[in-house]
Structures are given as structure tokens and as C-alpha cells.
Design a protein around this motif. Structure first.
Motif, PDB file in Angstrom:
ATOM      1  N   TYR A   1       0.833  -1.207   0.000  1.00 16.15           N
ATOM      2  CA  TYR A   1       0.000   0.000   0.000  1.00 16.15           C
ATOM      3  C   TYR A   1       0.866   1.256   0.000  1.00 16.15           C
ATOM      4  CZ  TYR A   1      -3.434  -3.529   1.153  1.00 16.15           C
ATOM      5  OH  TYR A   1      -4.221  -4.648   1.111  1.00 16.15           O
ATOM      6  N   ALA A   2       2.008   1.184   0.665  1.00 17.40           N
ATOM      7  CA  ALA A   2       2.939   2.316   0.662  1.00 17.40           C
ATOM      8  C   ALA A   2       3.703   2.406  -0.653  1.00 17.40           C
ATOM      9  CB  ALA A   2       3.911   2.187   1.835  1.00 17.40           C
ATOM     10  N   TYR A   3       3.977   1.245  -1.260  1.00 15.97           N
ATOM     11  CA  TYR A   3       4.728   1.165  -2.521  1.00 15.97           C
ATOM     12  C   TYR A   3       3.858   0.447  -3.556  1.00 15.97           C
ATOM     13  CZ  TYR A   3       9.001   2.433   0.037  1.00 15.97           C
ATOM     14  OH  TYR A   3       9.949   3.078   0.790  1.00 15.97           O
ATOM     15  N   PRO A   4       2.886   1.139  -4.133  1.00 13.18           N
ATOM     16  CA  PRO A   4       1.879   0.456  -4.958  1.00 13.18           C
ATOM     17  C   PRO A   4       2.402  -0.199  -6.228  1.00 13.18           C
ATOM     18  CG  PRO A   4       1.601   2.847  -5.042  1.00 13.18           C
ATOM     19  CD  PRO A   4       2.580   2.565  -3.946  1.00 13.18           C
ATOM     20  N   SER A   5       3.585   0.201  -6.719  1.00 19.02           N
ATOM     21  CA  SER A   5       4.099  -0.460  -7.930  1.00 19.02           C
ATOM     22  C   SER A   5       4.710  -1.825  -7.622  1.00 19.02           C
ATOM     23  CB  SER A   5       5.139   0.418  -8.631  1.00 19.02           C
ATOM     24  OG  SER A   5       6.390   0.363  -7.980  1.00 19.02           O
ATOM     25  N   LEU A   6       4.937  -2.117  -6.342  1.00 16.65           N
ATOM     26  CA  LEU A   6       5.499  -3.402  -5.943  1.00 16.65           C
ATOM     27  C   LEU A   6       4.358  -4.356  -5.630  1.00 16.65           C
ATOM     28  CD1 LEU A   6       8.287  -2.189  -3.479  1.00 16.65           C
ATOM     29  CD2 LEU A   6       8.341  -2.280  -5.978  1.00 16.65           C
ATOM     30  N   LYS A   7       4.407  -5.518  -6.184  1.00 21.77           N
ATOM     31  CA  LYS A   7       3.361  -6.501  -5.948  1.00 21.77           C
ATOM     32  C   LYS A   7       3.836  -7.514  -4.909  1.00 21.77           C
ATOM     33  CE  LYS A   7       1.146  -4.621  -9.397  1.00 21.77           C
ATOM     34  NZ  LYS A   7      -0.022  -3.764  -9.198  1.00 21.77           N
ATOM     35  N   ALA A   8       2.886  -8.129  -4.247  1.00 19.83           N
ATOM     36  CA  ALA A   8       3.215  -9.120  -3.230  1.00 19.83           C
ATOM     37  C   ALA A   8       3.402 -10.492  -3.857  1.00 19.83           C
ATOM     38  CB  ALA A   8       2.114  -9.168  -2.171  1.00 19.83           C
ATOM     39  N   LEU A   9       4.328 -11.259  -3.317  1.00 19.43           N
ATOM     40  CA  LEU A   9       4.503 -12.642  -3.734  1.00 19.43           C
ATOM     41  C   LEU A   9       3.248 -13.440  -3.367  1.00 19.43           C
ATOM     42  CD1 LEU A   9       8.180 -13.153  -2.588  1.00 19.43           C
ATOM     43  CD2 LEU A   9       7.387 -13.239  -4.939  1.00 19.43           C
ATOM     44  N   PRO A  10       2.976 -14.577  -4.050  1.00 16.59           N
ATOM     45  CA  PRO A  10       3.915 -15.319  -4.893  1.00 16.59           C
ATOM     46  C   PRO A  10       3.972 -14.868  -6.348  1.00 16.59           C
ATOM     47  CG  PRO A  10       1.927 -16.588  -4.598  1.00 16.59           C
ATOM     48  CD  PRO A  10       1.778 -15.368  -3.732  1.00 16.59           C
ATOM     49  N   ALA A  11       2.912 -14.237  -6.890  1.00 13.98           N
ATOM     50  CA  ALA A  11       2.925 -13.827  -8.290  1.00 13.98           C
ATOM     51  C   ALA A  11       3.215 -12.335  -8.383  1.00 13.98           C
ATOM     52  CB  ALA A  11       1.589 -14.144  -8.947  1.00 13.98           C
ATOM     53  N   LEU A  12       4.172 -11.969  -9.243  1.00 11.70           N
ATOM     54  CA  LEU A  12       4.613 -10.584  -9.333  1.00 11.70           C
ATOM     55  C   LEU A  12       4.375  -9.990 -10.720  1.00 11.70           C
ATOM     56  CD1 LEU A  12       7.903 -11.152  -7.377  1.00 11.70           C
ATOM     57  CD2 LEU A  12       6.117  -9.604  -6.644  1.00 11.70           C
ATOM     58  N   SER A  13       3.394 -10.512 -11.440  1.00  7.86           N
ATOM     59  CA  SER A  13       3.082  -9.983 -12.763  1.00  7.86           C
ATOM     60  C   SER A  13       2.707  -8.510 -12.657  1.00  7.86           C
ATOM     61  CB  SER A  13       1.928 -10.774 -13.384  1.00  7.86           C
ATOM     62  OG  SER A  13       2.274 -12.131 -13.535  1.00  7.86           O
ATOM     63  N   GLY A  14       3.289  -7.687 -13.536  1.00 12.42           N
ATOM     64  CA  GLY A  14       2.982  -6.261 -13.530  1.00 12.42           C
ATOM     65  C   GLY A  14       3.750  -5.458 -12.513  1.00 12.42           C
ATOM     66  N   THR A  15       4.676  -6.093 -11.794  1.00 12.98           N
ATOM     67  CA  THR A  15       5.446  -5.367 -10.791  1.00 12.98           C
ATOM     68  C   THR A  15       6.440  -4.418 -11.450  1.00 12.98           C
ATOM     69  OG1 THR A  15       6.757  -5.643  -8.770  1.00 12.98           O
ATOM     70  CG2 THR A  15       7.340  -7.037 -10.622  1.00 12.98           C
ATOM     71  N   GLY A  16       6.833  -3.383 -10.722  1.00  7.80           N
ATOM     72  CA  GLY A  16       7.805  -2.427 -11.240  1.00  7.80           C
ATOM     73  C   GLY A  16       8.416  -1.612 -10.128  1.00  7.80           C
ATOM     74  N   PRO A  17       9.571  -0.997 -10.374  1.00  5.16           N
ATOM     75  CA  PRO A  17      10.314  -0.304  -9.316  1.00  5.16           C
ATOM     76  C   PRO A  17       9.947   1.170  -9.138  1.00  5.16           C
ATOM     77  CG  PRO A  17      11.619  -0.341 -11.302  1.00  5.16           C
ATOM     78  CD  PRO A  17      10.334  -1.042 -11.645  1.00  5.16           C
ATOM     79  N   GLU A  18       8.898   1.649  -9.807  1.00  6.95           N
ATOM     80  CA  GLU A  18       8.620   3.082  -9.790  1.00  6.95           C
ATOM     81  C   GLU A  18       8.478   3.645  -8.373  1.00  6.95           C
ATOM     82  OE1 GLU A  18       7.535   1.206 -13.553  1.00  6.95           O
ATOM     83  OE2 GLU A  18       6.824   0.849 -11.490  1.00  6.95           O
ATOM     84  N   SER A  19       7.845   2.891  -7.484  1.00  4.59           N
ATOM     85  CA  SER A  19       7.642   3.375  -6.115  1.00  4.59           C
ATOM     86  C   SER A  19       8.957   3.563  -5.368  1.00  4.59           C
ATOM     87  CB  SER A  19       6.746   2.418  -5.342  1.00  4.59           C
ATOM     88  OG  SER A  19       5.434   2.404  -5.859  1.00  4.59           O
ATOM     89  N   LEU A  20       9.969   2.771  -5.700  1.00  5.07           N
ATOM     90  CA  LEU A  20      11.263   2.913  -5.032  1.00  5.07           C
ATOM     91  C   LEU A  20      11.864   4.283  -5.315  1.00  5.07           C
ATOM     92  CD1 LEU A  20      12.924  -0.575  -5.653  1.00  5.07           C
ATOM     93  CD2 LEU A  20      11.564   0.184  -3.703  1.00  5.07           C
ATOM     94  N   ASP A  21      11.790   4.713  -6.558  1.00 12.07           N
ATOM     95  CA  ASP A  21      12.346   6.020  -6.911  1.00 12.07           C
ATOM     96  C   ASP A  21      11.479   7.148  -6.369  1.00 12.07           C
ATOM     97  OD1 ASP A  21      14.579   5.015  -8.444  1.00 12.07           O
ATOM     98  OD2 ASP A  21      13.117   4.410  -9.945  1.00 12.07           O
ATOM     99  N   GLU A  22      10.177   6.950  -6.401  1.00 10.67           N
ATOM    100  CA  GLU A  22       9.258   7.979  -5.915  1.00 10.67           C
ATOM    101  C   GLU A  22       9.456   8.250  -4.431  1.00 10.67           C
ATOM    102  OE1 GLU A  22       4.430   8.736  -5.453  1.00 10.67           O
ATOM    103  OE2 GLU A  22       5.185   6.981  -6.544  1.00 10.67           O
ATOM    104  N   HIS A  23       9.759   7.205  -3.668  1.00  6.05           N
ATOM    105  CA  HIS A  23       9.820   7.335  -2.210  1.00  6.05           C
ATOM    106  C   HIS A  23      11.240   7.240  -1.649  1.00  6.05           C
ATOM    107  CE1 HIS A  23       5.552   7.557  -1.687  1.00  6.05           C
ATOM    108  NE2 HIS A  23       5.344   6.398  -2.303  1.00  6.05           N
ATOM    109  N   ARG A  24      12.240   7.454  -2.483  1.00  6.65           N
ATOM    110  CA  ARG A  24      13.620   7.360  -1.987  1.00  6.65           C
ATOM    111  C   ARG A  24      13.859   8.279  -0.786  1.00  6.65           C
ATOM    112  NH1 ARG A  24      18.984   6.006  -4.083  1.00  6.65           N
ATOM    113  NH2 ARG A  24      18.143   5.466  -6.131  1.00  6.65           N
ATOM    114  N   PHE A  25      13.294   9.475  -0.820  1.00 11.67           N
ATOM    115  CA  PHE A  25      13.526  10.439   0.266  1.00 11.67           C
ATOM    116  C   PHE A  25      12.243  10.769   1.027  1.00 11.67           C
ATOM    117  CE2 PHE A  25      16.987  11.296  -2.787  1.00 11.67           C
ATOM    118  CZ  PHE A  25      18.065  11.015  -1.957  1.00 11.67           C
TER     119      PHE A  25
END
Length: 372
Positions: free
Chosen positions: A120-144
Motif C-alpha cells: 500500500y505504501a509502494y503500490p508499484s510493488l506486488k506481493a509474492l507469490p505472483a509478481l506480474s505487472g510489478t515495477g520499481p517506480e515506487s522505489l524512486d518515488e519514495h527514496r527520500f
């Protein structure tokens, strides 16, 4: 001496992990008075700077063992009852019937049923076990991003429950440990970080372990490279990152030597009492973040191979960094290892992580380190 250290085998095992694809890793293995420290690869892919076993490192969820120990210390003082409802202490954060049903112990052993807040905090990251459609955009958005822990807790508490309180198996959830941090602050009159530092880090005599003061890692350290299941190619450096997204759940910075020192003292009953340590080692089945059912105690989990001795400790990951620290039940044999790459596995057509040579190489390193 049973299974003495084989430095040649350990040197080769560390090098094999590097050759399998990890830019750099370092480790310390102890057996009685024998100590082996080793490293392989580079700390910075741009400069070629080598890794060193003395480097500081983000240890991720190994932090949970420190936090659990601090809670047990408060319980020993009579300030916390492990089987009391969390609503007694934090009624605004876990209100209503769930606050009455979820106990402090359930937070510690991940049987509260509370959901993980991270998707919920990082919506572009999907939860395992299936990660279809996952992406790192939230990591860059929330770096700081400077997160309010209560905001993250509200995401986990407000999400659909994974199970009823005390149900089996439980669900490994950082929401539980952010609540424990708020509990520590409530009963100690200071911040959770200060409480853990005083009661655990200083009690263990650790000189290179601390919570981060900002987004950077103080002292000599490696860059941390995140691949996010092949969606970041080449892997990106996330060593500079605001760790308020995880706080006393997974934000500690330490060294492999300090981690071995900590677990040696903890399992010797020198951080918490032997009675508290017994409670920490009472396990329940819990679904891990990788979707596997593991046995989990109060901030500790066991590892054992068929016919071999049991080890206790914890693993942890952050963006780009991974750590594992395990100590044999008798305290005589220890391993702490740190790697500067995470989520190296590719995904199959259904979005599930696929085996990678790094997995086998790390397993072989741990086997040599733990069992000789």
C-alpha cells in the motif's frame, strides 16, 4: 573439535557467490575461538572499490530480533504483558475488537493476522507469490519520503486481515513490528530507537551498530544494488534511502562482526533472561514474505538441516542489500553474511521468481559455514 573452520572452503564458497552474480559480499564465521572473515567482489560497480569484511551494512529484518529483545526487556520489568491485548497499550492504533483480540505476543511472532503495509505504501510493488505487472517506480518515488509510522500502521491495520488473531499459519508482516516500536515508545517514555539502543545494542557491547540518522550509511560501506526481479537492468544503487519506511522493523546498520557478537550474547542469556530466551524460541508456523511456511518465534527463527544441529537467528533485506545471521543453539558456531544485490531472480510467465545460480551458491556458503 567438531567441524572446525575450513578457511579454504569458506574462501571458495564466498568467491562462488560472487561469480554467480553478486557484485560483492562479505562474511564472518566463528567456531569457538576460531574466526574467519572473508569477502569477494566489489562495493562499487562504477569504481571497482573492493568489499571488506569490516564494512557497515543495512541488515534489514535482522533488526526485528533487536526490537523483540527490547520488548522482552520491558516485559521483564513488568511494563509489558506479552499476553495482554495490544489495545490496552495502543487503543488508537488497533481499535475495537481486534485491539482486544491481538496480543503483544502475536505481534512478536507474526500471528496477529494483520496485513503487510508495504504494497500500500509502494503500490508499484506486488506481493509474492505472483509478481506480474510489478515495477520499481515506487522505489524512486519514495527514496527520500519521510514516512510517519502511524500512517504505515494504518495501512496495515486497515487492509483486509490475513487471518484471525492467533490463527495458523501466521503472516510475516512489518506492521506487527512497527506496532511494537510504538509500544516501546509508549512504555519507555522515549523513542523505540533509543530504547533498543540502551537495552540491547549497548547491553551487547556493539560499537558499529546503530539506527540511521539520515538516508545515508555512516562509515565505510558498500553500494546496494536492487534488481527487482529483472525489472531494473542493470541493478540500481539504493544505498542512499530514507529508512523511515521500515523504522525499528528493519532499518538497523551493523557489521557482520557485531551481528555475531549480538547473537552470541543473546543466545547465552546475556541480553534477556534465560526464561525470556525460552519464550523467544517457542515457534509457530508463519508464511514468510517469499510465500514459504517457516517456524518463527519471538523475533527469532530456527534453521536446521536433516541430522544437523539447529541454528537460531534472522535474515533481512532492504532495497539492494541482504543479510543473514545464524548462531548454533549452543553458541559455538556462527555465521553472518552480507550481500550487495537483491531480488536477482527473473520471473516466469506467471510472475513467479525463478531459481538463479546465486541461490545455490548462497546455500552452499551457508552449508559450509554452518556445518563444515
Amino acid at each position: 573439535m567438531k567441524n572446525p573452520l575450513d578457511s579454504t572452503a569458506l574462501d571458495a564458497a564466498v568467491e562462488n557467490v560472487h561469480r554467480a552474480g553478486v557484485p560483492g559480499l562479505f562474511a564472518e564465521v566463528r567456531h569457538g575461538d576460531q574466526v574467519w572473515r572473508g569477502a569477494a567482489g566489489i562495493a562499487d560497480t562504477a569504481t571497482g572499490r573492493p568489499v571488506d569484511p569490516a564494512m557497515r551494512h543495512r541488515v534489514g529484518s535482522v533488526t526485528k530480533t533487536f526490537t523483540a529483545a527490547a520488548v522482552l526487556r520491558q516485559a521483564e520489568r513488568g511494563r509489558i504483558e506479552l499476553d495482554a491485548p495490544v489495545g490496552r497499550y495502543l487503543p488508537a492504533l488497533v481499535p475495537g475488537e481486534r485491539g482486544k483480540a491481538i496480543t503483544v505476543r502475536m505481534l512478536l511472532n507474526h500471528t496477529s493476522g494483520l496485513a503487510e503495509y508495504l504494497p500500500y505504501a509502494y503500490p508499484s510493488l506486488k506481493a509474492l507469490p505472483a509478481l506480474s505487472g510489478t515495477g520499481p517506480e515506487s522505489l524512486d518515488e519514495h527514496r527520500f519520503t519521510r514516512w510517519d509510522p502511524k500512517e504505515l500502521i494504518a495501512m496495515g491495520v486497515g487492509a483486509p486481515a490475513a487471518s484471525s488473531p492467533g490463527g495458523a499459519p501466521g503472516l510475516y508482516s512489518n506492521t506487527n513490528y512497527l506496532l511494537l516500536a510504538e509500544l516501546l515508545a509508549r512504555v519507555s517514555g522515549t523513542t523505540a530507537e533509543e530504547s533498543i539502543t540502551r537495552d540491547v545494542i549497548e547491553a551487547a557491547g556493539l560499537e558499529d551498530t546503530a539506527f540511521p540518522a539520515g538516508p545515508e550509511i555512516d562509515g565505510p560501506h558498500s553500494r546496494l544494488y536492487e534488481a527487482w526481479f529483472g525489472t531494473i537492468d542493470p541493478p540500481r544503487d539504493y544505498s542512499v534511502f530514507d529508512m523511515s519506511w521500515t523504522g525499528p522493523s528493519a532499518s538497523l546498520i551493523s557489521t557482520v562482526a557485531d551481528l555475531n557478537r549480538f547473537f552470541a550474547r543473546l543466545l547465552a542469556g546475556k541480553i534477556v533472561t534465560p526464561s525470556s530466551l525460552d519464550q523467544m524460541r517457542r515457534t509457530n508456523p508463519v508464511v514468510s514474505q517469499e510465500g514459504k511456511v517457516i517456524e518463527y518465534g519471538l523475533g527469532l527463527h530456527p534453521t536446521e538441516a536433516p541430522g544437523q544441529d539447529t541454528f537460531w537467528g534472522h535474515g533481512g533485506t532492504v532495497w539492494g542489500g541482504g543479510t543473514l545471521a545464524m548462531t548454533r543453539a549452543d553458541g559455538a558456531r556462527q555465521i553472518a553474511v552480507a550481500v550487495n544485490l537483491q531480488r536477482w531472480n527473473g520471473l516466469d510467465a506467471s510472475g513467479r521468481p525463478q531459481p538463479h545460480p546465486i541461490d545455490a551458491a548462497l546455500e552452499a556458503l551457508c552449508r559450509v559455514a554452518m556445518y563444515g
